[in-house]
Design an enzyme around this catalytic site. Structure first.
Site, PDB file in Angstrom:
ATOM      1  N   LYS A 116       6.409  -7.646  -6.166  1.00 26.38           N
ATOM      2  CA  LYS A 116       6.971  -5.857  -7.035  1.00 26.38           C
ATOM      3  C   LYS A 116       8.188  -6.638  -6.877  1.00 26.38           C
ATOM      4  CE  LYS A 116       3.866  -3.144  -5.098  1.00 26.38           C
ATOM      5  NZ  LYS A 116       1.944  -4.141  -5.241  1.00 26.38           N
ATOM      6  N   GLU A 183      13.372  -1.291   0.276  1.00 24.79           N
ATOM      7  CA  GLU A 183      14.011  -0.801  -0.430  1.00 24.79           C
ATOM      8  C   GLU A 183      14.846   0.410  -0.432  1.00 24.79           C
ATOM      9  OE1 GLU A 183      11.920  -0.522  -4.179  1.00 24.79           O
ATOM     10  OE2 GLU A 183      10.371   1.382  -3.140  1.00 24.79           O
ATOM     11  N   HIS A 218       0.767   6.808   1.589  1.00 27.72           N
ATOM     12  CA  HIS A 218       1.184   6.350   0.095  1.00 27.72           C
ATOM     13  C   HIS A 218       0.884   5.982  -0.430  1.00 27.72           C
ATOM     14  CE1 HIS A 218       5.779   6.008   2.477  1.00 27.72           C
ATOM     15  NE2 HIS A 218       5.086   5.180   3.572  1.00 27.72           N
ATOM     16  N   ARG A 274      -3.390  -3.368 -13.854  1.00 30.75           N
ATOM     17  CA  ARG A 274      -5.362  -3.256 -14.332  1.00 30.75           C
ATOM     18  C   ARG A 274      -5.457  -2.120 -14.634  1.00 30.75           C
ATOM     19  NH1 ARG A 274      -4.820  -0.122  -9.550  1.00 30.75           N
ATOM     20  NH2 ARG A 274      -3.387  -0.535  -7.722  1.00 30.75           N
TER      21      ARG A 274
END
Length: 616
Positions: A116, A183, A218, A274
């Site tokens: 990521k 982040e 999440h 995917r």
């Protein structure tokens, strides 16, 4: 031409891929760990191969064994499913090096987007390298994998180091890669994603949006397509950005580009190289079979259609074996029965009689409704879930029904903080007050052969039964009379071991009853038969911390020993179950008086982990 496919996965997604393969006339091959020897995906495949290994949770991460199995079983191609090795470029290369077709994107595209951090850099976004108070809140996130594992929201700078360590450990366990990054955390955003499909001839099609904002830890719980309430300009921007991301890495196959939408702006999150868990909602509104499209693209065929226009609306709910009222604790045990009404789509890797273990994700099934409008799809799915029969461990079914009917969700005003705001009201017990009586009357008909219920009092006195329902004890009284069973205030129309009909205020109600040992299911209500007298030896001291689930003690808080002062809510130890780490906190402020948990220890539900003696 592909004639035989091995699915390098398990459970629901393996069964899903096998279904399309059978429709296309393709032979199916499963792989399984020792724990999955009798699993549904291994039973429905044309052939199956055992993957040796001492740790069932890690077996599906052994790419070398899976490639060896594919070659031995005569597979032409390998489909990775999602999770495990589905976004592992080295595994994709190993499949291709063995002379097999890889039903997925090129390894180079996986490599570019699998991290990521690298994906964000590709899109011109830099992660935080130094966190200050002004940066809070922040999100710690695993660089590899997905599914909510290795993710933590940090709101206090003092918690950052501990959450980084926990996220690294969880990511390493789930994906074999402990890299994490930090982040900014966008509060109250919507999780919106774009499904894309690309071929080897340069065509990249955006197949519409999905909203996946209802999440816990999440991890998505409810998903829908198309994402409701988006301005057309923003919808077009999302599609353009998704195609741009795919073209930047020469993408091929099915993939998803994820965004956080807040204040009318799109924030790039990641690209999943995917098939997504929630792909069925896109299939419902597009009319496409995405697995079939993946196979055709892998065979080299060009995409022969334009982006389809969305037809109606589709909503998917993930049915988990977990208890939302107890911090989403995963549940295990025998799934005695799972039956979903007709008219909705069911994707599952379980069938009646299967065991739900501790090694894998607790998702039992995905239930999908499709209708002309969003309101109709929500109503259809909520009704189907409400009538779904689930006999076995506690699930999130009632939470799903309440969520689908919540005014904030029906008005499409939800965001990723939905459960943070509404969980208490959504998990309030919705049990039927007549369920204990129906259970007692069914028991009476069978002669009360449970280990608690064979006693009888004098004929003039009522019979008494005790049940636990939604954490509360209920005592039921009834009588045997010459005309049958009798209960105060209720007319017993019919009672046998499987069906009780009661008339209450002139209204007849049916109760279907099923019993498995001391566990009873009355319609959709679960009960536990209790002994006549409580066992004092079963009581634990105040401040006791009991294992909420079966799992492994992975960590004890630094410096924690008997005699250590602790504050209420402070994390004391961590359990790992189903590839997730669960924090066990101090129930009160006081002193740690007992510590029984040891890192590496396997514990069962209810095991005594520690005791905190409250400060007077």
């Amino acid at each position: 031409m592909i004639t035989s496919v091995l699915v390098a996965n398990r459970g629901e997604i393996a069964c899903r891929v096998f279904r399309t393969c059978r429709e296309l006339g393709i032979r199916t091959i499963a792989v399984h760990s020792d724990a999955d020897e009798g699993a549904l995906h291994a039973r429905v495949a044309d052939a199956s191969v055992r993957l040796p290994g001492e740790a069932p949770a890690d077996t599906y991460l052994r790419g070398d064994l899976i490639v060896k199995a594919a070659v031995a079983a005569g597979a032409d191609a390998v489909h990775p499913g999602y999770g495990f090795l589905s976004e592992n470029a080295d595994f994709a290369r190993a499949v291709q090096d063995a002379g097999l077709l890889w039903i997925g994107p090129p390894p180079e595209a996986i490599e570019a987007m699998a991290s990521k951090t690298r994906a964000k850099q590709l899109m011109g976004i830099q992660p935080l390298t130094h966190v200050t108070e002004a940066d809070l809140p922040v999100l710690v996130k695993a660089a590899a994998g997905g599914g909510g594992r290795g993710m933590r929201v940090v709101r206090r700078l003092a918690d950052l180091d501990a959450e980084l360590a926990s996220a690294r450990a969880e990511a390493a366990s789930a994906f074999g890669d402990g890299e994490v990054f930090v982040e900014p955390y966008v509060e109250n955003g919507r999780h919106v994603e774009v499904q894309i499909l690309a071929d080897t001839h340069g065509t990249i099609l955006p197949l519409g949006t999905r909203d996946c904002s209802l999440q816990r830890r999440h991890q998505k719980v409810v998903e829908e397509a198309p994402a409701p309430g988006l301005p057309e300009e923003l919808r077009q921007e999302l599609s353009t950005l998704a195609v741009r991301a795919a073209r930047a890495v020469d993408y091929v196959g099915a993939g998803t580009v994820e965004f956080l939408v807040a204040d009318g702006r799109a924030h790039f999150l990641e690209m999943n190289t995917r098939l997504q868990v929630e792909h069925p909602v896109t299939e419902a509104v597009s009319g496409l079979d995405l697995v079939a499209e993946q196979i055709r693209v892998a065979e080299g065929h060009p995409l022969d259609h334009d982006p389809p226009r969305a037809r109606g609306h589709a909503v998917e709910a993930r049915l988990y074996a977990e208890d939302p009222s107890r911090d989403w604790a995963p549940q295990t045990g025998r799934l005695h029965r799972l039956s979903v009404p007709e008219g909705v789509r069911l994707d599952t890797g379980y069938t009646d009689g299967d065991d739900i273990g501790v090694h894998y994700d607790p998702m039992l099934a995905k239930v999908v409704a499709h209708a002309p409008t969003r309101a109709e799809a929500l109503r259809k799915l909520a009704s189907a879930l409400e009538r779904t029969v689930i006999h076995g461990p506690v699930t999130n079914r009632d939470l799903l029904v309440s969520s689908l009917r919540h005014p904030e969700f029906t008005a499409a005003r939800m965001d990723t903080g939905f459960y943070d705001r509404h969980l208490p009201e959504l998990t309030a017990p919705t049990t039927d007050p007549y369920a204990p009586l129906a259970a007692a009357l069914a028991d009476a008909h069978t002669g009360s052969r449970s280990r608690f219920g064979g006693w009888r009092n004098v004929p003039s006195q009522p019979q008494v039964k005790r049940y636990e329902m939604a954490g509360e004890e209920h005592e039921v009284h009834y009588r045997h009379t010459r005309t049958g069973l009798e209960a105060d205030g209720v007319s017993v129309v019919h009672a046998d071991a499987g069906l009780v009909i009661l008339e209450v205020d002139g209204v007849r109600r049916r109760f279907e009853v099923a019993r498995y040992g001391d566990q009873l299911h009355v319609n959709t209500t679960a009960l536990t038969a209790l002994p006549r007298f409580t066992d004092p030896a079963a009581q634990h001291a105040p401040g006791s911390l009991l294992a909420p689930m079966p799992g492994t003690v992975v960590r004890v808080a630094d410096g924690l020993t008997v005699g250590t002062p602790v504050k209420a809510g402070a994390p004391l130890l961590w359990l790992e179950a189903m590839k997730m780490q669960h924090k066990i906190t101090a129930p009160v402020t006081g002193t740690l008086s007992e510590l029984h948990a040891v890192p590496g220890q396997q514990v069962e539900p209810g095991a005594l982990l520690a005791v905190v003696t409250e400060t007077p």
